[in-house]
Design an enzyme around this catalytic site. Structure first.
Site, mmCIF file in Angstrom:
data_model
loop_
_atom_site.group_PDB
_atom_site.id
_atom_site.type_symbol
_atom_site.label_atom_id
_atom_site.label_comp_id
_atom_site.label_asym_id
_atom_site.label_seq_id
_atom_site.Cartn_x
_atom_site.Cartn_y
_atom_site.Cartn_z
ATOM 1 N N HIS A 145 -7.248 4.255 6.775
ATOM 2 C CA HIS A 145 -6.487 3.821 5.608
ATOM 3 C C HIS A 145 -5.854 4.994 4.851
ATOM 4 O O HIS A 145 -4.744 4.871 4.326
ATOM 5 C CB HIS A 145 -7.384 3.004 4.679
ATOM 6 C CG HIS A 145 -6.673 2.417 3.501
ATOM 7 N ND1 HIS A 145 -5.736 1.410 3.639
ATOM 8 C CD2 HIS A 145 -6.729 2.700 2.184
ATOM 9 C CE1 HIS A 145 -5.261 1.102 2.442
ATOM 10 N NE2 HIS A 145 -5.847 1.864 1.538
ATOM 11 N N HIS A 182 -5.189 -9.811 -1.008
ATOM 12 C CA HIS A 182 -5.238 -9.935 0.449
ATOM 13 C C HIS A 182 -6.231 -11.003 0.876
ATOM 14 O O HIS A 182 -7.278 -11.180 0.255
ATOM 15 C CB HIS A 182 -5.644 -8.591 1.079
ATOM 16 C CG HIS A 182 -4.650 -7.500 0.861
ATOM 17 N ND1 HIS A 182 -4.691 -6.663 -0.227
ATOM 18 C CD2 HIS A 182 -3.580 -7.118 1.604
ATOM 19 C CE1 HIS A 182 -3.678 -5.807 -0.151
ATOM 20 N NE2 HIS A 182 -2.995 -6.056 0.949
ATOM 21 N N TYR A 234 -8.065 -10.768 3.411
ATOM 22 C CA TYR A 234 -9.307 -10.121 3.865
ATOM 23 C C TYR A 234 -10.261 -9.784 2.717
ATOM 24 O O TYR A 234 -11.425 -9.488 2.934
ATOM 25 C CB TYR A 234 -9.014 -8.862 4.695
ATOM 26 C CG TYR A 234 -8.260 -7.751 3.983
ATOM 27 C CD1 TYR A 234 -8.852 -7.001 2.966
ATOM 28 C CD2 TYR A 234 -6.956 -7.448 4.333
ATOM 29 C CE1 TYR A 234 -8.169 -5.995 2.315
ATOM 30 C CE2 TYR A 234 -6.252 -6.434 3.694
ATOM 31 C CZ TYR A 234 -6.872 -5.719 2.685
ATOM 32 O OH TYR A 234 -6.180 -4.724 2.035
ATOM 33 N N GLU A 235 -9.771 -9.843 1.493
ATOM 34 C CA GLU A 235 -10.670 -9.616 0.354
ATOM 35 C C GLU A 235 -11.555 -10.839 0.120
ATOM 36 O O GLU A 235 -12.483 -10.774 -0.688
ATOM 37 C CB GLU A 235 -9.851 -9.319 -0.907
ATOM 38 C CG GLU A 235 -9.165 -7.950 -0.855
ATOM 39 C CD GLU A 235 -8.174 -7.744 -1.996
ATOM 40 O OE1 GLU A 235 -8.582 -7.177 -3.018
ATOM 41 O OE2 GLU A 235 -7.014 -8.169 -1.855
ATOM 42 N N HIS A 246 -4.147 0.154 -4.756
ATOM 43 C CA HIS A 246 -3.504 -0.990 -5.408
ATOM 44 C C HIS A 246 -3.871 -1.010 -6.888
ATOM 45 O O HIS A 246 -5.032 -1.157 -7.245
ATOM 46 C CB HIS A 246 -3.936 -2.296 -4.755
ATOM 47 C CG HIS A 246 -3.390 -2.470 -3.385
ATOM 48 N ND1 HIS A 246 -4.001 -1.948 -2.284
ATOM 49 C CD2 HIS A 246 -2.270 -3.077 -2.933
ATOM 50 C CE1 HIS A 246 -3.284 -2.244 -1.207
ATOM 51 N NE2 HIS A 246 -2.227 -2.928 -1.578
ATOM 52 N N SER A 295 0.816 -1.219 0.000
ATOM 53 C CA SER A 295 0.000 0.000 0.000
ATOM 54 C C SER A 295 0.843 1.260 0.000
ATOM 55 O O SER A 295 1.703 1.439 0.860
ATOM 56 C CB SER A 295 -0.849 0.083 1.275
ATOM 57 O OG SER A 295 -1.794 -0.909 1.309
ATOM 58 N N MET A 350 -1.669 -7.059 7.579
ATOM 59 C CA MET A 350 -2.680 -8.003 7.091
ATOM 60 C C MET A 350 -2.239 -8.693 5.800
ATOM 61 O O MET A 350 -3.073 -9.120 5.006
ATOM 62 C CB MET A 350 -3.995 -7.264 6.820
ATOM 63 C CG MET A 350 -4.487 -6.406 7.967
ATOM 64 S SD MET A 350 -5.892 -5.391 7.459
ATOM 65 C CE MET A 350 -5.968 -4.220 8.816
ATOM 66 N N SER A 351 -0.948 -8.766 5.586
ATOM 67 C CA SER A 351 -0.490 -9.347 4.315
ATOM 68 C C SER A 351 0.846 -10.047 4.503
ATOM 69 O O SER A 351 1.256 -10.347 5.620
ATOM 70 C CB SER A 351 -0.341 -8.229 3.274
ATOM 71 O OG SER A 351 0.729 -7.359 3.627
ATOM 72 N N ALA A 398 2.762 -1.966 4.173
ATOM 73 C CA ALA A 398 2.519 -0.945 5.182
ATOM 74 C C ALA A 398 2.127 -1.694 6.444
ATOM 75 O O ALA A 398 1.415 -2.695 6.367
ATOM 76 C CB ALA A 398 1.388 -0.035 4.739
ATOM 77 N N ASN A 438 1.884 3.857 10.851
ATOM 78 C CA ASN A 438 1.164 4.379 12.024
ATOM 79 C C ASN A 438 1.581 3.546 13.222
ATOM 80 O O ASN A 438 2.011 2.403 13.057
ATOM 81 C CB ASN A 438 -0.347 4.220 11.803
ATOM 82 C CG ASN A 438 -0.726 2.777 11.496
ATOM 83 O OD1 ASN A 438 -0.583 2.326 10.357
ATOM 84 N ND2 ASN A 438 -1.157 2.051 12.490
HETATM 85 N N1 HPA Z 1 -2.593 -2.771 11.505
HETATM 86 C C1 HPA Z 1 -2.695 -3.648 10.502
HETATM 87 N N2 HPA Z 1 -2.326 -3.394 9.268
HETATM 88 C C2 HPA Z 1 -1.808 -2.186 9.010
HETATM 89 C C3 HPA Z 1 -1.673 -1.212 10.008
HETATM 90 C C4 HPA Z 1 -2.089 -1.515 11.328
HETATM 91 O O1 HPA Z 1 -1.996 -0.715 12.273
HETATM 92 N N3 HPA Z 1 -1.124 -0.117 9.418
HETATM 93 C C5 HPA Z 1 -0.940 -0.430 8.112
HETATM 94 N N4 HPA Z 1 -1.345 -1.678 7.862
#
Ligand code: HPA
Length: 272
Positions: free
Chosen positions: A247, A83, A85-86, A61, A30, A211-212, A113, A235
């Site tokens: 996001h 992903h 989660y998709e 993406h 990302s 998440m990846s 990310a 973050n």
């Molecule tokens: N958690 C999960 N996935 C992420 C985060 C997060 O804080 N930041 C960017 N991708």
């Protein structure tokens, strides 16, 4: 049709447009996709045209494979990933790595990310993934083992190539880029974690969460592809600073460090 046959068909299709043998595969996370724009003599193949590839429609993406040269080095850039989660099966999520293996890549760089759990990290920290925790509750290597790719019980001690990590730190030092290392823990998503979950992650030894990437590292190790992972901490994870996550902010921070990130990758590949 089994996943191996699907990968063969996808690779056969891509080979009509470009020769990826001996390339370094790069999966761009990302906000980090713009590296693909710098690939020269590029063959650009949209995921939607590749047999058995699903469509990506996550914000940020692009969904294309860019094959060409980056800083003189042959690369296959995946601009956008699939992903879990998709809703895709783990075997589909990780399929691009296997397709790149069939195309003949010699190494793999995975990027993402991620949220910072290690309290000494900050927004914008770049982290080499030293090890990972698969907390996704699934695994792309389940089911009948695909012998064409690798063994039933792959070792994970060396899932992330130590020599590449050393090179990454040398490269970062040369470029005067701050680089950290740590353990990446993958959740299923798509929600950001709860503060309690992040507390748990911290206690069990994670430095970053996302998440990846873990499905891709698993199949890369299975197929014996030397791999390095780099996370951009976009973050601090939930509950660490008390701020809410979104996001757009994740993407904005990734974009802010994208130049540093790009110079790191561009020099690193010349040493790999
Ligand atoms: N958690 C999960 N996935 C992420 C985060 C997060 O804080 N930041 C960017 N991708």
């Amino acid at each position: 049709m089994n996943i191996y046959q699907k990968c063969v068909e996808a690779a056969d299709y891509i080979r009509q447009y470009a020769d990826g043998s001996g390339a370094i595969g790069i999966i761009l996370g990302s906000g980090l996709g713009s590296l693909a724009v710098e690939v020269e003599d590029a063959a650009i193949i949209s995921y939607k045209d590749i047999p058995h590839f699903p469509m990506t429609n996550v914000i940020g993406h692009a969904g294309r494979m860019v094959i060409g040269k980056l800083n003189g080095i042959k690369v296959i850039c995946m601009q956008g990933r699939f992903h879990f989660y998709e809703g895709y099966d783990m075997k589909i999520v990780s399929m691009p790595v296997r397709v790149m293996k069939l195309l003949g890549i010699r190494s793999l760089i995975v990027t993402n990310a991620a949220g910072g759990v290690n309290r000494t990290f900050d927004e914008g920290t770049l982290m080499v993934i030293e090890d990972f925790i698969n907390f996704m509750g699934d695994n792309p290597l389940t089911g009948p083992n695909i012998e064409e790719f690798g063994p039933r019980f792959p070792d994970m001690t060396l899932a992330l190539d130590k020599d590449y990590q050393k090179l990454a730190f040398e490269t970062a030092e040369e470029l005067n880029i701050a680089l950290r290392k740590g353990v990446y823990m993958a959740y299923r998503g798509p929600n950001y974690e709860t503060p309690a979950e992040i507390h748990f992650s911290e206690v069990i030894g994670a430095d970053a969460v996302g998440m990846s990437t873990v499905p891709e590292i698993l199949v890369a190790r299975h197929a014996n592809i030397p791999t390095i992972g780099i996370s951009c901490i976009t973050n601090m994870a939930a509950g660490i600073t008390g701020e809410e996550l979104n996001h757009l902010e994740v993407e904005a921070v990734a974009k802010r460090v994208t130049n540093e990130f790009k110079s790191l990758i561009k020099l690193l590949i010349t040493k790999m």
